[in-house]
Write an enzyme that holds these catalytic residues in place. Structure first.
Site, PDB file in Angstrom:
ATOM      1  CB  SER A 104      -0.700   0.464   1.478  1.00 13.84           C
ATOM      2  OG  SER A 104      -0.136   0.258   2.543  1.00 13.84           O
ATOM      3  CG  ASP A 160      -2.303   5.801   8.677  1.00 14.57           C
ATOM      4  OD1 ASP A 160      -1.538   4.989   8.375  1.00 14.57           O
ATOM      5  OD2 ASP A 160      -3.300   5.002   7.693  1.00 14.57           O
ATOM      6  CG  HIS A 191      -0.788   3.784   4.580  1.00 13.61           C
ATOM      7  ND1 HIS A 191      -1.344   3.281   5.695  1.00 13.61           N
ATOM      8  CD2 HIS A 191      -0.818   3.481   3.618  1.00 13.61           C
ATOM      9  CE1 HIS A 191      -0.989   2.393   5.275  1.00 13.61           C
ATOM     10  NE2 HIS A 191      -1.003   2.000   4.160  1.00 13.61           N
TER      11      HIS A 191
END
Length: 439
Positions: free
Chosen positions: A178, A418, A421
């Site tokens: 990702s 998060d 990312h």
């Protein structure tokens, strides 16, 4: 001696030459058959090697296409490995990405609200809800207005038209997890604004998603292969599993896609840091061997490197390997005594050479040692140190979460932030500026 020579006949000499002729004929026939088999394999597998060999590990040939991964490991036993390769000094012989005395990976982040951001979040129709931080309520936008400035030189200024010209008639493919998908989204957001409506499109196709720039006959693609080798995590949607299982020397399925690209950008890292990995590694069906993530990663990288060594002509295909993308999970590392993570961080770390636990040195040694065998076939995009400074660049709570958050989590934002990312526009745009710089 002379008497012996006088009595010697010519028969041994004739027999010797006859034997040489027979051996040569046999070798020629076998070589002819081998060449024919290689041609047939190339027709079937697009010139991919039919097997990968490295001395430390071997799995039996099996039809992975029909394998039920949920039943692949009925029983599991520990795998014993030596760890000299973990502690060894990196060989550092891989192709270095620098020009002259300019090291574009060494520098600092400067505030620049004139040239950055390079695009607007809301103007990119291909933006991911996982990365659209302003859309999901982030109150500040300064993270978008920082530019990477190398020491003693300048990074080539981004130009979307020039980049598209570099890609004319070519396929650029990102392969990985990702984080690599985020870099792919960054790239198409950087490019799409200069392509007229009706001349660009995006076509999802299972694990492979393709963005097309029709006037340039170019594509920018993403292929989901977080562990590089075949695994039970190859589904781009349903890959959250209790156990990770890999076929440690099998890359043919994935390679059948990525071999078609002209420019390849690979990554793999975080998926190896989430507990032990099970290997399809025995001659017994249903029996797997369990290994720590670092050891399993070495096997996978060697299988990938074997494919690169056998199939990549650097004059025809350009291959980049992106180093680890750091995480910022504990703010005590840059602010001793504090408790938290990347949540509410709005400025970069200004400590030159800062290195946090989100970048793992043993993993870097393994990657460096494997890549060193490939020399000029792979260019290493060293994004780790420059990204280490950007504790402010993560979505934290300002993204879409597909799982339902509990009331306790919502009361404690740090618990679900998060810090892996990156917001877009943001840090991955610089990774792509570096790609542009070196193409």
């Amino acid at each position: 001696m002379q008497r012996w020579m006088r009595k010697k006949t010519h028969f041994p000499l004739l027999a010797f030459f006859f034997s040489v002729f027979v051996v040569a004929s046999v070798l020629y026939i076998e070589n002819t058959h081998q060449i024919q088999e290689q041609k047939e394999a190339a027709t079937t597998h697009s010139l991919f090697p039919t097997s990968v060999s490295f001395s430390s590990h071997k799995i039996k040939k099996r039809d992975l296409g029909s394998l039920d991964w949920s039943k692949a490991c009925i029983t599991t036993r520990n795998y014993t490995t030596h760890e000299e390769w973990i502690s060894s000094t990196p060989k550092s012989n891989q192709q270095k990405l620098n020009q002259g005395s300019c090291d574009v990976f060494s520098g600092s982040w400067v505030f620049d609200n004139v040239s950055h951001p390079l695009y607007n979040e809301a103007d990119c129709p291909y933006m991911s809800d996982q990365l659209a931080c302003l859309k999901h309520g982030r109150p500040d936008s300064t993270y978008q207005k920082r530019r990477w400035q190398p020491h003693n030189c300048n990074l080539k200024r981004w130009n979307a038209i020039e980049m598209l010209e570099k890609l004319r008639g070519k396929r650029l493919m990102f392969v990985g997890d990702s984080l690599n998908r985020g870099q792919w989204i960054s790239m198409i957001c950087l490019l799409q604004s200069v392509i007229p409506d009706g001349k660009k499109s995006i076509t999802p196709n299972a694990a492979l998603t393709i963005f097309r720039a029709e006037e340039y006959n170019a594509t920018v693609e993403f292929y989901w292969a977080p562990l590089l080798v075949e695994s039970n995590s190859d589904d781009p949607v349903n890959h959250r599993l209790d156990d990770r299982i890999i076929a440690p020397d099998s890359v043919l399925k994935h390679a059948s896609e990525w071999a078609k690209a002209d420019i390849l950008i690979f990554n793999t890292y975080l998926w190896w840091r989430q507990g032990k990995i099970k290997l399809l590694a025995t001659d017994e069906d249903g029996v797997c061997e369990e290994l720590d993530g670092l050891g399993a990663m070495k096997f996978a990288l060697e299988a990938w490197a074997d494919w690169v060594a056998s199939n990549v002509n650097p004059f025809e295909k350009r291959v980049f390997f992106v180093t680890m993308s750091p995480t910022h999970l504990w703010n005590r590392e840059w602010e001793p005594g504090s408790v938290g993570n990347c949540f509410n961080e709005q400025t970069p770390i200004d400590m030159e050479g800062y290195w946090g636990s989100g970048s793992d040195i043993p993993t870097m040694r393994v990657v460096d040692n494997v890549l060193s065998t490939l020399k000029s076939k792979v260019s290493v995009l060293n994004i780790t140190q420059l990204s280490e400074y950007r504790k402010d660049g993560h979505p934290s709570i300002y993204r879409k979460f597909w799982e339902t958050l509990s009331p306790n989590q919502l009361l404690n934002p740090v618990s679900y932030s998060d810090c892996i990312h990156w917001c877009l526009p943001g840090v991955p745009d610089v990774w792509n500026e570096l790609i542009f710089h070196f193409l």
